[in-house]
Design a protein around this motif. Structure first.
Motif, PDB file in Angstrom:
ATOM      1  N   LEU A  62     -10.838  -3.575   0.502  1.00 15.53           N
ATOM      2  CA  LEU A  62     -10.452  -2.309   0.776  1.00 15.53           C
ATOM      3  C   LEU A  62      -9.284  -2.415   1.987  1.00 15.53           C
ATOM      4  O   LEU A  62      -8.453  -1.555   1.876  1.00 15.53           O
ATOM      5  N   LYS A  63      -9.499  -3.382   3.004  1.00 16.88           N
ATOM      6  CA  LYS A  63      -8.301  -3.377   3.765  1.00 16.88           C
ATOM      7  C   LYS A  63      -7.115  -3.799   3.082  1.00 16.88           C
ATOM      8  O   LYS A  63      -5.948  -3.533   3.545  1.00 16.88           O
ATOM      9  N   TYR A  64      -7.181  -4.831   2.119  1.00 14.54           N
ATOM     10  CA  TYR A  64      -6.230  -5.250   1.493  1.00 14.54           C
ATOM     11  C   TYR A  64      -5.434  -4.014   0.748  1.00 14.54           C
ATOM     12  O   TYR A  64      -4.205  -3.819   0.722  1.00 14.54           O
ATOM     13  N   GLU A  69      -1.297   4.271  -1.604  1.00 18.47           N
ATOM     14  CA  GLU A  69      -1.684   5.336  -0.690  1.00 18.47           C
ATOM     15  C   GLU A  69      -3.006   6.263  -1.414  1.00 18.47           C
ATOM     16  O   GLU A  69      -3.314   7.209  -0.756  1.00 18.47           O
ATOM     17  N   VAL A  70      -3.681   5.634  -2.447  1.00 19.30           N
ATOM     18  CA  VAL A  70      -4.775   6.360  -2.983  1.00 19.30           C
ATOM     19  C   VAL A  70      -5.915   6.303  -2.034  1.00 19.30           C
ATOM     20  O   VAL A  70      -5.631   5.413  -0.987  1.00 19.30           O
ATOM     21  N   GLN A  71      -6.696   7.283  -1.856  1.00 14.60           N
ATOM     22  CA  GLN A  71      -7.945   7.160  -1.276  1.00 14.60           C
ATOM     23  C   GLN A  71      -8.722   6.039  -1.339  1.00 14.60           C
ATOM     24  O   GLN A  71      -8.964   5.736  -2.465  1.00 14.60           O
ATOM     25  N   LEU A  72      -9.475   5.422  -0.418  1.00 17.02           N
ATOM     26  CA  LEU A  72     -10.326   4.316  -0.673  1.00 17.02           C
ATOM     27  C   LEU A  72     -12.039   4.985   0.025  1.00 17.02           C
ATOM     28  O   LEU A  72     -12.275   5.425   0.962  1.00 17.02           O
ATOM     29  N   ILE A 100     -14.336   1.945  10.144  1.00 15.37           N
ATOM     30  CA  ILE A 100     -13.987   2.294   8.585  1.00 15.37           C
ATOM     31  C   ILE A 100     -12.620   3.203   8.474  1.00 15.37           C
ATOM     32  O   ILE A 100     -12.076   3.138   7.534  1.00 15.37           O
ATOM     33  N   LYS A 101     -12.762   4.104   9.529  1.00 20.31           N
ATOM     34  CA  LYS A 101     -11.604   5.053   9.372  1.00 20.31           C
ATOM     35  C   LYS A 101     -10.065   4.324   9.346  1.00 20.31           C
ATOM     36  O   LYS A 101      -9.186   4.858   8.808  1.00 20.31           O
ATOM     37  N   THR A 102     -10.102   3.266   9.849  1.00 24.86           N
ATOM     38  CA  THR A 102      -8.677   2.404   9.974  1.00 24.86           C
ATOM     39  C   THR A 102      -8.119   1.974   8.507  1.00 24.86           C
ATOM     40  O   THR A 102      -7.104   1.746   8.437  1.00 24.86           O
ATOM     41  N   TYR A 103      -9.271   1.820   7.740  1.00 20.25           N
ATOM     42  CA  TYR A 103      -8.761   1.386   6.245  1.00 20.25           C
ATOM     43  C   TYR A 103      -9.288   2.175   5.067  1.00 20.25           C
ATOM     44  O   TYR A 103      -8.885   1.983   3.960  1.00 20.25           O
ATOM     45  N   ALA A 104     -10.289   3.089   5.443  1.00 16.73           N
ATOM     46  CA  ALA A 104     -10.746   4.029   4.319  1.00 16.73           C
ATOM     47  C   ALA A 104     -10.569   5.488   4.581  1.00 16.73           C
ATOM     48  O   ALA A 104     -10.511   5.615   5.870  1.00 16.73           O
ATOM     49  N   ASP A 105     -11.004   6.181   3.823  1.00 16.77           N
ATOM     50  CA  ASP A 105     -11.009   7.816   4.010  1.00 16.77           C
ATOM     51  C   ASP A 105     -12.417   8.466   3.708  1.00 16.77           C
ATOM     52  O   ASP A 105     -12.575   9.433   4.237  1.00 16.77           O
TER      53      ASP A 105
END
Length: 404
Positions: free
Chosen positions: A232-234, A240-243, A291-296
Motif C-alpha cells: 500500500l505504501k508503494y 491517486e486512487v484511494q487505498l 495509516i493515514k500517511t499512506y491510505a484513506d
C-alpha cells in the motif's frame, strides 16, 4: 478459549446510549423494517450514505469471483464490486479468493492436473492443494468455479470461468455504459509478499491495467485494498486512487474482545520484517495516524467495531450451546459494547468500511433475531462509511429503509 468467527469491526462511544435505544427499537419494532420489503421504495444512493461493496461478487447466490457473479451484484444494486486478485505462473492477474484454488474451482476433478497438488507455505501457514501460481492462464481457463460454502446454492458449480482482472475491468466499463451508473471496483491484492517470493509482481501489473482502461485517477471510482502494508505504501507513491488498509484478527474471546494471537494478528510483511506491531497496535491513535500517511480508509473485521460475547456456565473455557441445537455459532452469542474505532478513525481522517456481512442466521448474533437487516441498520447507526456484503440486495434494502 478463542471462538473462531467470520470477520467484523468497531464503534462511536459518544453515542452509545443513543445506539442502545436505536438497536432496541430495531429489535422490538417490526413495522420499522417493513419498508425493506417495499418494492416501490425510493432508492438511496451512496453519494451521501454508506457504500455497499459486493464482496466477491454476488457470493451469497453464485460462486465467488465470476463475471456472472459481478454482473449479478451490479444488477442487485452494488456500488462497487470486489475482486480478490492473485497471479498465474505467466504473470496474469486473475480473481480468486486465495492462491489455493482447491475449494473454489473444480480442479480436483481434472486428472491432468493431479500432479500439481502440493504443499505450500502461504503467509507462514502450511497449505495443501492446487495453487494459481502453478498454472498458466490457458490452463486455468480449463477450470470452472464452484461455491466454496456447503450451505449455499451448489447448482451453479462448473458453469463459470475464472476471470482475469482485465476481463472484470471490461465488464465494469460495459456495465457503466449500459446502466448509466459509475459503478466502482475495489480489487484486493492477496498475499503480496507470497507472490513476490515467487517472482510475481502484482502491484505494477494492476497499475498497468488501470492505466490501460483510463481508471488510474482519483475520480475513477477505483479503490485498492490489502492486509499488508508495504504494498500500500508503494501504491501510494504511484497512484491517486484511494487505498484501504484491511485489518484482520484470529477470532474473539468469550468476553467479545479481539483475540490478538497469531496467525492473523498482524500484517504478514510485518512478520517477515521482524516488526512486532499487531493490527490492534495499528488501531491506536499513533497507528491510525500512520495509516493515514499512506491510505484513506480502514477495512476492519466488523468485530473490531462491535464484537459478540459467549457464555461459559460450567467454567470449562468453552462457549456454551445456548440454543441447544448441537452447534456453537453466532446465534449463541450476544453483542458486546461497541468500541470507539469509528470515532477514532474519523478523527484521524480515515473512513471505515467493515467486513463481512452475511444473511445466514448462524452468522448473526442472537440480538439480531435471525434478521440480517437489523445488523446492517445497527452498523449504519454506528456511523460506518460503507461495508462489504455477500448479499447486496439485503444491504441495499436495509440502506433504503434506514435512510428514508
Amino acid at each position: 478459549m478463542t471462538i473462531q468467527l467470520s470477520h467484523s469491526k468497531r464503534f462511536h462511544a459518544s453515542r452509545r446510549n443513543r445506539f442502545g435505544i436505536v438497536l432496541g427499537a430495531l429489535l422490538c419494532a417490526p413495522l420499522f423494517l417493513t419498508a425493506c420489503e417495499d418494492d416501490d421504495e425510493e432508492q438511496v444512493t451512496s453519494e451521501d450514505h454508506p457504500i455497499i461493496f459486493a464482496h466477491r461478487g454476488a457470493s451469497g447466490y453464485l460462486p465467488d469471483h465470476t463475471l456472472e457473479g459481478y454482473e449479478k451484484a451490479i444488477e442487485l444494486g452494488a456500488d462497487y464490486i470486489e475482486p480478490d486478485l492473485v497471479m498465474t505462473k505467466d504473470g496474469i492477474l486473475v480473481s480468486r479468493h486465495e492462491p489455493n484454488i482447491t475449494t473454489t474451482t473444480n480442479v480436483k476433478d481434472h486428472p491432468e492436473f493431479a500432479d500439481r497438488k502440493k504443499t505450500m507455505i502461504v503467509d507462514g501457514i502450511e497449505e495443501e492443494g492446487w495453487f494459481v501460481s502453478d498454472f498458466t492462464l490457458a490452463e486455468l481457463k480449463t477450470l470452472k468455479a464452484v461455491q466454496p460454502l456447503a450451505e449455499r446454492d451448489q447448482s451453479h458449480n462448473g458453469k463459470f470461468d475464472v476471470p482475469t482482472f482485465e476481463e472484470i475491468l471490461q465488464l465494469l466499463i460495459a456495465q457503466r455504459s449500459e446502466t448509466g451508473r459509475k459503478i466502482g471496483i475495489i480489487p484486493e491484492l492477496k498475499h503480496s509478499t507470497y507472490h513476490q517470493d515467487l517472482g510475481l509482481e502484482m502491484e505494477d501489473e494492476l497499475l498497468r491495467l488501470l492505466d490501460k482502461y483510463s481508471l488510474n485517477s482519483a475520480d475513477s471510482n477505483v479503490i485498492i485494498q490489502s492486509f499488508e502494508v508495504a504494498n500500500l505504501k508503494y501504491l501510494n507513491s504511484k497512484t491517486e486512487v484511494q487505498l484501504v488498509q484491511l485489518i484482520d484478527a484470529s477470532g474473539l474471546k468469550l468476553d467479545g474482545t479481539i483475540d490478538n494471537v497469531p496467525p492473523l494478528n498482524q500484517p504478514y510483511d510485518f512478520e517477515v520484517n521482524g516488526d512486532n506491531r499487531t493490527y490492534l497496535d495499528m488501531l491506536t491513535s499513533a497507528g491510525l495516524a500512520e495509516i493515514k500517511t499512506y491510505a484513506d480508509i480502514i477495512g476492519p473485521w466488523k468485530a473490531y467495531i462491535v464484537g459478540s460475547k459467549g457464555t461459559d456456565a460450567n467454567g470449562d473455557g468453552k462457549a456454551d450451546d445456548v440454543t441447544g441445537d448441537g452447534l456453537v455459532d453466532e446465534r449463541d452469542r450476544t453483542l458486546a459494547e461497541p468500541t470507539t474505532l469509528i470515532t477514532d478513525a474519523h478523527q484521524a481522517g480515515l473512513k471505515v468500511v467493515p467486513f463481512t456481512f452475511r444473511n445466514e442466521p448462524r452468522r448473526l448474533a442472537s440480538d439480531y433475531q435471525n434478521d440480517p437487516v437489523k445488523e446492517y441498520q445497527y452498523f449504519f447507526e454506528l456511523g460506518v462509511d460503507g461495508l462489504f456484503t455477500d448479499f447486496t440486495d439485503t444491504a441495499i434494502k436495509a440502506r433504503n429503509a434506514y435512510y428514508q
